[in-house]
Design an enzyme around this catalytic site. Structure first.
Site, short mmCIF file in Angstrom:
data_model
loop_
_atom_site.label_atom_id
_atom_site.label_comp_id
_atom_site.label_asym_id
_atom_site.label_seq_id
_atom_site.Cartn_x
_atom_site.Cartn_y
_atom_site.Cartn_z
N HIS A 1 13.85 -10.37 103.01
CA HIS A 1 13.00 -9.17 103.17
C HIS A 1 12.04 -8.98 102.00
O HIS A 1 11.28 -8.00 101.99
CB HIS A 1 13.87 -7.92 103.34
CG HIS A 1 14.59 -7.90 104.66
ND1 HIS A 1 13.97 -7.58 105.84
CD2 HIS A 1 15.88 -8.19 104.98
CE1 HIS A 1 14.85 -7.66 106.84
NE2 HIS A 1 16.01 -8.04 106.35
N CYS B 1 19.72 -9.62 100.33
CA CYS B 1 18.65 -9.24 101.26
C CYS B 1 17.26 -9.73 100.84
O CYS B 1 16.42 -10.02 101.68
CB CYS B 1 18.59 -7.73 101.46
SG CYS B 1 20.18 -6.87 101.43
N HIS C 1 6.79 -24.20 102.97
CA HIS C 1 8.25 -24.18 102.80
C HIS C 1 8.77 -25.49 102.22
O HIS C 1 8.67 -25.71 101.03
CB HIS C 1 8.89 -23.80 104.13
CG HIS C 1 10.32 -23.45 104.01
ND1 HIS C 1 10.74 -22.36 103.31
CD2 HIS C 1 11.42 -24.06 104.46
CE1 HIS C 1 12.06 -22.32 103.34
NE2 HIS C 1 12.50 -23.34 104.03
C1 HEC Z 1 18.61 -14.71 106.76
C2 HEC Z 1 17.58 -13.73 106.59
C3 HEC Z 1 17.99 -12.27 106.44
C4 HEC Z 1 18.83 -11.70 105.53
C5 HEC Z 1 19.63 -12.40 104.44
C6 HEC Z 1 18.79 -10.28 105.77
N1 HEC Z 1 17.96 -10.01 106.80
FE1 HEC Z 1 17.59 -8.18 107.57
N2 HEC Z 1 16.47 -9.04 109.04
C7 HEC Z 1 16.14 -10.36 109.13
C8 HEC Z 1 15.29 -10.56 110.31
C9 HEC Z 1 14.71 -11.91 110.74
C10 HEC Z 1 15.14 -9.31 110.91
C11 HEC Z 1 14.38 -9.02 112.20
C12 HEC Z 1 15.42 -9.08 113.28
C13 HEC Z 1 14.90 -8.81 114.68
O1 HEC Z 1 13.71 -8.60 114.85
O2 HEC Z 1 15.76 -8.83 115.58
C14 HEC Z 1 15.88 -8.35 110.08
C15 HEC Z 1 15.96 -7.01 110.34
C16 HEC Z 1 16.54 -6.09 109.51
C17 HEC Z 1 16.52 -4.66 109.74
C18 HEC Z 1 15.85 -3.96 110.90
C19 HEC Z 1 14.43 -3.67 110.52
C20 HEC Z 1 13.59 -3.16 111.63
O3 HEC Z 1 12.41 -2.82 111.33
O4 HEC Z 1 14.03 -3.17 112.79
C21 HEC Z 1 17.17 -4.09 108.69
C22 HEC Z 1 17.41 -2.61 108.47
C23 HEC Z 1 17.61 -5.14 107.81
N3 HEC Z 1 17.21 -6.35 108.36
C24 HEC Z 1 18.31 -4.95 106.64
C25 HEC Z 1 18.82 -5.98 105.86
C26 HEC Z 1 19.64 -5.76 104.70
C27 HEC Z 1 20.00 -4.42 104.11
C28 HEC Z 1 19.99 -7.00 104.26
C29 HEC Z 1 20.89 -7.34 103.10
C30 HEC Z 1 22.21 -6.74 103.09
C31 HEC Z 1 19.37 -7.99 105.13
N4 HEC Z 1 18.67 -7.33 106.08
C32 HEC Z 1 19.48 -9.35 105.00
C33 HEC Z 1 16.54 -11.35 108.27
C34 HEC Z 1 17.45 -11.19 107.25
#
Ligand code: HEC
Length: 422
Positions: A51, A47, A324
């Site tokens: 994040h 993650c 980047h």
């Molecule tokens: C490739 C990049 C990427 C990875 C790897 C990733 N995320 Fe995300 N995540 C995002 C993005 C971009 C969003 C925003 C999505 C949207 O707005 O629809 C998001 C949204 C979220 C949200 C919702 C947050 C909100 O405020 O609505 C959560 C919870 C979350 N991620 C948890 C995780 C967790 C836990 C992991 C690891 C297991 C993870 N993410 C791995 C890119 C990633």
């Protein structure tokens, strides 16, 4: 206390757990110490890249308790399992149901600052397997090492050395986890590979079989590496760039001894302090004894002069956020890099060590290695694809021969969908 635990395994990042549980918000679901440790590893492995190491957001939004507790356990589990259309990965089949439950609980706790890493910490983990004076003076095998391919075996934490003459695997060399980038010495004999876990290894293709001769850990979460190729400093230094701690490290390219660490924490182009100002891409510049250090969150390109590392000169160019991937023009003088959150390409003159121009090209430019070619109308041009739309944009990049076209859009071509590399 960390140092000992850190040697345990690839992502066994160990923070002061007792302190961490102590500060967790009362509203967060309870986690035992081992669960916390496992969740930490999952977070940093899966993650943190999107994040942020401190959970303050990067490509993805922040995952701080204010946000995550509001979403609640069930909603979190479903987002993590199914992903979203906005770019959140789906982890169904990648993480077990138990781990999804665990990580959903974990992100409702307060994040803890990961530990810092001093030069002394790096020296403690620096290892020389073959002393530089004991390295072979000629190849120890009859294979055509100049036609080897050095291939990342991501999840194995190794590099596969393939003989391209015979298409056979010569050997697998143990390196860091999920090597992100490999760069070579000026004669192509040595390869420097940067693992995401911070392990920077030097591989000698002349050994039989090729093997790692020295290594050093330059951070807990790292991405890129470059080797000095200019003038009398040819093959003298190697630089590694880290996401956490946000810094770069210059090491002796022969022994891999870490020599210098410089923090990249700084202010962005609007003057906001960025504690997590991560080092994205690193390059040697063909026309000056310098490395380019591209700092993502501060939107700054640093041109770091390696001709005198005791009196380190750094030219800091203010450009645009989040730097980047980049590439040079065919002369090697100009550097062209994407600032993805600003929808811009940024152009640096590495001879004057100044920003020359910026150009809006489309939604989230992402050139990967990029491409330069000659256009019948505009002359020498370079192009990028975009993550946010199906568009290839190309611009003139020959300010001497074609001053009117330089750093201006030559043309744009619609593609079937967003693109990652050109
Ligand atoms: C490739 C990049 C990427 C990875 C790897 C990733 N995320 Fe995300 N995540 C995002 C993005 C971009 C969003 C925003 C999505 C949207 O707005 O629809 C998001 C949204 C979220 C949200 C919702 C947050 C909100 O405020 O609505 C959560 C919870 C979350 N991620 C948890 C995780 C967790 C836990 C992991 C690891 C297991 C993870 N993410 C791995 C890119 C990633």
């Amino acid at each position: 206390m960390h140092k000992r635990a850190l040697t345990k395994g690839i992502f066994a990042l160990s923070f002061p757990l007792a302190a961490m549980i102590g500060t967790a918000q009362a509203a967060a679901p309870e986690l035992a110490e081992e669960e916390m440790e496992r969740a930490n590893n999952i977070y940093f492995q899966r993650c943190a890249g999107c994040h942020g190491t401190t959970r303050n957001g990067a490509t993805g939004p922040n995952l701080l308790p204010e946000t995550t507790q509001e979403l609640g356990q069930r909603r979190l589990e479903s987002i993590i399992t199914l992903g979203t259309e906005g770019g959140m990965n789906n982890f169904d089949g990648i993480l077990s149901e138990d781990d999804i439950t665990l990580i959903s609980k974990y992100i409702q706790h307060d994040p803890v600052d990961p530990p810092e890493m001093s030069l002394a910490d790096m020296k403690e983990r620096w290892k020389v397997f073959v002393e530089p004076e004991d390295l072979p003076t000629e190849p120890q095998h009859d294979l055509n090492w100049e036609n080897f391919m050095v291939t990342i075996l991501r999840d194995r934490g190794a590099m596969g050395i393939i003989d391209a003459d015979t298409k056979e695997l010569v050997t697998e060399v143990e390196t860091g986890y999920a090597v992100h980038v490999a760069k070579e010495s000026s004669d192509g004999r040595f390869w420097y590979v940067q693992g995401r876990d911070g392990r920077l290894s030097k591989i000698d293709l002349w050994m039989d079989p090729p093997q790692v001769t020295a290594e050093v850990f330059i951070g807990y979460d790292a991405r890129d590496v470059a080797v000095s190729h200019y003038g009398e400093w040819k093959d003298k230094y190697v630089i590694g760039g880290s996401y956490w701690p946000p810094h770069f490290v210059i090491a002796d390219a022969e022994s891999m001894e870490p020599l210098k660490v410089v923090s990249t924490r700084s202010y962005d182009t609007e003057g906001n302090f960025r504690n997590e100002a991560r080092v994205a891409a690193l390059y040697n510049t063909p026309h000056a004894p310098t490395f380019l250090v591209n700092v993502k969150e501060s939107g700054q390109v640093w041109q770091v002069d390696y001709s005198d590392i005791d009196n380190l000169r750094i030219d800091q160019m203010e450009t645009a956020e989040y730097l980047h991937d980049g590439f040079f023009d065919p002369t090697g003088r100009y550097f062209q890099i994407a600032a993805n959150m600003s929808d811009k390409m940024v152009f640096i003159d590495t001879e004057t060590r100044k920003l020359v121009s910026m150009l809006e090209t489309g939604v989230k430019p992402h050139p990967g290695p990029g491409a330069n070619w000659v256009d019948p109308e505009c002359g020498p041009v370079a192009g990028t694809t975009h993550l946010g739309e199906g568009l290839l944009t190309f611009w003139g990049n020959d300010p001497e021969g074609h001053p009117d076209q330089a750093w201006q859009i030559c043309d744009q071509i619609e593609t079937d969908g967003p693109g990652l590399f050109v």
